[in-house]
Design a protein around this motif. Structure first.
Motif, PDB file in Angstrom:
ATOM      1  N   ILE A  63      29.521  39.570  34.839  1.00  0.00           N
ATOM      2  CA  ILE A  63      30.793  38.857  34.730  1.00  0.00           C
ATOM      3  C   ILE A  63      31.772  39.339  35.793  1.00  0.00           C
ATOM      4  O   ILE A  63      32.460  38.535  36.430  1.00  0.00           O
ATOM      5  CB  ILE A  63      31.391  39.010  33.311  1.00  0.00           C
ATOM      6  N   ASN A  64      31.834  40.643  36.007  1.00  0.00           N
ATOM      7  CA  ASN A  64      32.742  41.176  37.030  1.00  0.00           C
ATOM      8  C   ASN A  64      32.399  40.624  38.410  1.00  0.00           C
ATOM      9  O   ASN A  64      33.287  40.250  39.176  1.00  0.00           O
ATOM     10  CB  ASN A  64      32.727  42.700  37.032  1.00  0.00           C
ATOM     11  N   GLU A  65      31.112  40.562  38.733  1.00  0.00           N
ATOM     12  CA  GLU A  65      30.679  40.027  40.022  1.00  0.00           C
ATOM     13  C   GLU A  65      31.009  38.534  40.125  1.00  0.00           C
ATOM     14  O   GLU A  65      31.538  38.073  41.134  1.00  0.00           O
ATOM     15  CB  GLU A  65      29.167  40.253  40.203  1.00  0.00           C
ATOM     16  N   TYR A  66      30.693  37.783  39.085  1.00  0.00           N
ATOM     17  CA  TYR A  66      30.976  36.345  39.077  1.00  0.00           C
ATOM     18  C   TYR A  66      32.468  36.086  39.275  1.00  0.00           C
ATOM     19  O   TYR A  66      32.868  35.269  40.106  1.00  0.00           O
ATOM     20  CB  TYR A  66      30.492  35.713  37.768  1.00  0.00           C
ATOM     21  N   GLU A  67      33.286  36.794  38.522  1.00  0.00           N
ATOM     22  CA  GLU A  67      34.726  36.547  38.589  1.00  0.00           C
ATOM     23  C   GLU A  67      35.353  37.045  39.887  1.00  0.00           C
ATOM     24  O   GLU A  67      36.425  36.586  40.254  1.00  0.00           O
ATOM     25  CB  GLU A  67      35.425  37.128  37.371  1.00  0.00           C
ATOM     26  N   SER A  68      34.676  37.930  40.592  1.00  0.00           N
ATOM     27  CA  SER A  68      35.215  38.360  41.887  1.00  0.00           C
ATOM     28  C   SER A  68      35.033  37.280  42.946  1.00  0.00           C
ATOM     29  O   SER A  68      35.648  37.345  44.010  1.00  0.00           O
ATOM     30  CB  SER A  68      34.534  39.666  42.348  1.00  0.00           C
ATOM     31  N   GLN A  69      34.177  36.278  42.650  1.00  0.00           N
ATOM     32  CA  GLN A  69      33.867  35.246  43.637  1.00  0.00           C
ATOM     33  C   GLN A  69      34.224  33.828  43.200  1.00  0.00           C
ATOM     34  O   GLN A  69      33.976  32.883  43.938  1.00  0.00           O
ATOM     35  CB  GLN A  69      32.364  35.282  43.946  1.00  0.00           C
ATOM     36  N   THR A  70      34.789  33.671  42.010  1.00  0.00           N
ATOM     37  CA  THR A  70      35.053  32.319  41.518  1.00  0.00           C
ATOM     38  C   THR A  70      36.539  31.971  41.596  1.00  0.00           C
ATOM     39  O   THR A  70      37.384  32.835  41.799  1.00  0.00           O
ATOM     40  CB  THR A  70      34.515  32.147  40.080  1.00  0.00           C
ATOM     41  N   ALA A  71      36.825  30.707  41.438  1.00  0.00           N
ATOM     42  CA  ALA A  71      38.196  30.201  41.531  1.00  0.00           C
ATOM     43  C   ALA A  71      39.070  30.737  40.405  1.00  0.00           C
ATOM     44  O   ALA A  71      38.600  30.976  39.293  1.00  0.00           O
ATOM     45  CB  ALA A  71      38.165  28.673  41.483  1.00  0.00           C
ATOM     46  N   GLU A  72      40.354  30.881  40.706  1.00  0.00           N
ATOM     47  CA  GLU A  72      41.315  31.373  39.712  1.00  0.00           C
ATOM     48  C   GLU A  72      41.355  30.468  38.483  1.00  0.00           C
ATOM     49  O   GLU A  72      41.454  30.955  37.357  1.00  0.00           O
ATOM     50  CB  GLU A  72      42.717  31.487  40.322  1.00  0.00           C
ATOM     51  N   LEU A  73      41.266  29.151  38.683  1.00  0.00           N
ATOM     52  CA  LEU A  73      41.301  28.230  37.546  1.00  0.00           C
ATOM     53  C   LEU A  73      40.161  28.534  36.577  1.00  0.00           C
ATOM     54  O   LEU A  73      40.371  28.571  35.362  1.00  0.00           O
ATOM     55  CB  LEU A  73      41.222  26.775  38.017  1.00  0.00           C
ATOM     56  N   ILE A  74      38.968  28.751  37.099  1.00  0.00           N
ATOM     57  CA  ILE A  74      37.810  29.041  36.239  1.00  0.00           C
ATOM     58  C   ILE A  74      38.055  30.326  35.453  1.00  0.00           C
ATOM     59  O   ILE A  74      37.790  30.385  34.245  1.00  0.00           O
ATOM     60  CB  ILE A  74      36.513  29.148  37.072  1.00  0.00           C
ATOM     61  N   LYS A  75      38.577  31.342  36.122  1.00  0.00           N
ATOM     62  CA  LYS A  75      38.876  32.603  35.427  1.00  0.00           C
ATOM     63  C   LYS A  75      39.954  32.387  34.365  1.00  0.00           C
ATOM     64  O   LYS A  75      39.865  32.948  33.265  1.00  0.00           O
ATOM     65  CB  LYS A  75      39.305  33.681  36.418  1.00  0.00           C
ATOM     66  N   ASP A  76      40.965  31.584  34.669  1.00  0.00           N
ATOM     67  CA  ASP A  76      42.029  31.315  33.707  1.00  0.00           C
ATOM     68  C   ASP A  76      41.522  30.558  32.484  1.00  0.00           C
ATOM     69  O   ASP A  76      42.049  30.716  31.388  1.00  0.00           O
ATOM     70  CB  ASP A  76      43.157  30.501  34.353  1.00  0.00           C
ATOM     71  N   LEU A  77      40.505  29.719  32.680  1.00  0.00           N
ATOM     72  CA  LEU A  77      39.978  28.885  31.603  1.00  0.00           C
ATOM     73  C   LEU A  77      38.902  29.570  30.767  1.00  0.00           C
ATOM     74  O   LEU A  77      38.459  29.024  29.764  1.00  0.00           O
ATOM     75  CB  LEU A  77      39.423  27.573  32.174  1.00  0.00           C
ATOM     76  N   ARG A  78      38.492  30.750  31.164  1.00  0.00           N
ATOM     77  CA  ARG A  78      37.440  31.454  30.423  1.00  0.00           C
ATOM     78  C   ARG A  78      37.854  31.663  28.975  1.00  0.00           C
ATOM     79  O   ARG A  78      39.035  31.765  28.657  1.00  0.00           O
ATOM     80  CB  ARG A  78      37.098  32.774  31.096  1.00  0.00           C
ATOM     81  N   TRP A  79      36.860  31.710  28.108  1.00  0.00           N
ATOM     82  CA  TRP A  79      37.092  31.906  26.680  1.00  0.00           C
ATOM     83  C   TRP A  79      36.052  32.888  26.168  1.00  0.00           C
ATOM     84  O   TRP A  79      34.873  32.798  26.543  1.00  0.00           O
ATOM     85  CB  TRP A  79      36.989  30.562  25.951  1.00  0.00           C
ATOM     86  N   ILE A  80      36.455  33.839  25.352  1.00  0.00           N
ATOM     87  CA  ILE A  80      35.534  34.861  24.826  1.00  0.00           C
ATOM     88  C   ILE A  80      35.331  34.619  23.339  1.00  0.00           C
ATOM     89  O   ILE A  80      36.298  34.525  22.570  1.00  0.00           O
ATOM     90  CB  ILE A  80      36.086  36.277  25.079  1.00  0.00           C
TER      91      ILE A  80
END
Length: 169
Positions: A63-80
């Motif tokens: 997850i850390n690797e994915y989020e270091s390379q993905t768009a801010e919108l995608i990170k903002d929309l994540r849900w746990i």
């Protein structure tokens, strides 16, 4: 004798479950076995468009690797979820249908964009070279001028628009 590494194999047919993100009964669960023999379960909701796998554990290296390379919108929309799995809005990109992706400026201001794939006329294909493949050209492309926006709650509508799924009966 030539050997090949085993491919992922589905252990079961996908089953419908209740989506933990939106509560829809249109969420599919599928378990795959990796070449290393590890069982991985994936989830995809056809109503809200969110997806995850049992590898998507919050705080993990993946997850850390994915989020270091993905768009801010995608990170903002994540849900746990309650199993500590991180769910993201999906991006579907199929050359025969088109592309669906989340599009917007913030968690409170976004929509699904669906853009169809269209044939490229033979005489124009030379303008669409396939990278790394000499004298090979794309035969289809995404037509963003024919794209359509859907509410963030209407992933299903975006899938219908592209013909990716058939209407519910």
């Amino acid at each position: 004798m030539k050997t090949t590494e085993p491919q992922s194999v589905s252990s079961t047919d996908p089953t419908k479950i209740t989506c933990p993100h939106c509560g829809s009964p249109e969420c599919f669960e599928d378990t795959q076995t990796t070449p290393k023999g590890e069982a991985v379960t994936s989830y995809m909701c056809m109503e809200c468009g969110y997806t995850t796998t049992t590898l998507n554990v919050d705080g993990s290296m993946l997850i850390n690797e994915y989020e270091s390379q993905t768009a801010e919108l995608i990170k903002d929309l994540r849900w746990i979820d309650d199993k500590n799995l991180v769910w993201y809005p999906t991006v579907l990109n199929f050359p025969s249908f088109g592309i669906i992706f989340p599009d917007g400026v913030s968690k409170t201001d976004w929509r699904w964009t669906a853009a169809p794939a269209v044939d490229i006329p033979v005489e124009d294909q030379k303008n669409y070279p396939i990278p790394g493949q000499k004298d090979k050209f794309y035969q289809r492309r995404i037509d963003m001028t024919a794209s359509k926006k859907f509410l963030s709650s209407d992933f299903y509508g975006a899938c219908l628009f592209l013909g990716f799924i058939k209407p519910k009966s």
